[in-house]
Design a protein around this motif. Structure first.
Motif: not given
Length: 133
Positions: A59-76
């Protein structure tokens, strides 16, 4: 018919969650499906509970800031059942930490491969990660 069977769906942090996607008969050609993270029933796994490369690569997302996986668009998670086979495993590695916390659930729902949207009646992968202490 396609079914999902938990192989390791309740694991201690630092271990991998694993599910088996099985077909009722051998595939004539490679069969692929994708599962997207959807909200769990309780606060679930976060970006700090999985290897940083997974959110980055999918998803091109970084771990920071920490957030629930369900709040990161495009994780699969993606699974491919090769031609001639009846099943394949899909795995999500987790990281251990020193934080005392309750079981952390995670849920994935099968998606429409063209739109990436969860299928209302799609297959579901669900699991929990337990504290190592």
């Amino acid at each position: 018919m396609t079914v999902v069977t938990p192989v390791a769906a309740r694991v201690t942090e630092g271990r991998s969650l694993t599910w088996r996607v099985s077909l009722s008969e051998a595939a004539d050609a490679d069969m692929s499906t994708m599962f997207v993270v959807v909200p769990a029933t309780a606060p679930g796994l976060s970006t700090k509970d999985v290897p940083a490369r997974w959110p980055r690569d999918t998803a091109g997302a970084k771990p920071d800031p920490e957030r629930p996986l369900s709040k990161v668009d495009g994780l699969y998670l993606f699974v491919d059942v090769p031609a001639g086979r009846t099943s394949a495993d899909v795995t999500l590695p987790t990281l251990g930490d020193r934080v005392a916390e309750p079981a952390e659930p995670v849920r994935f729902r099968q998606t429409d491969m063209d739109t990436g949207e969860p299928l209302p009646d799609g297959l579901v992968l669900s699991g929990s990660v337990l504290d190592a202490s």
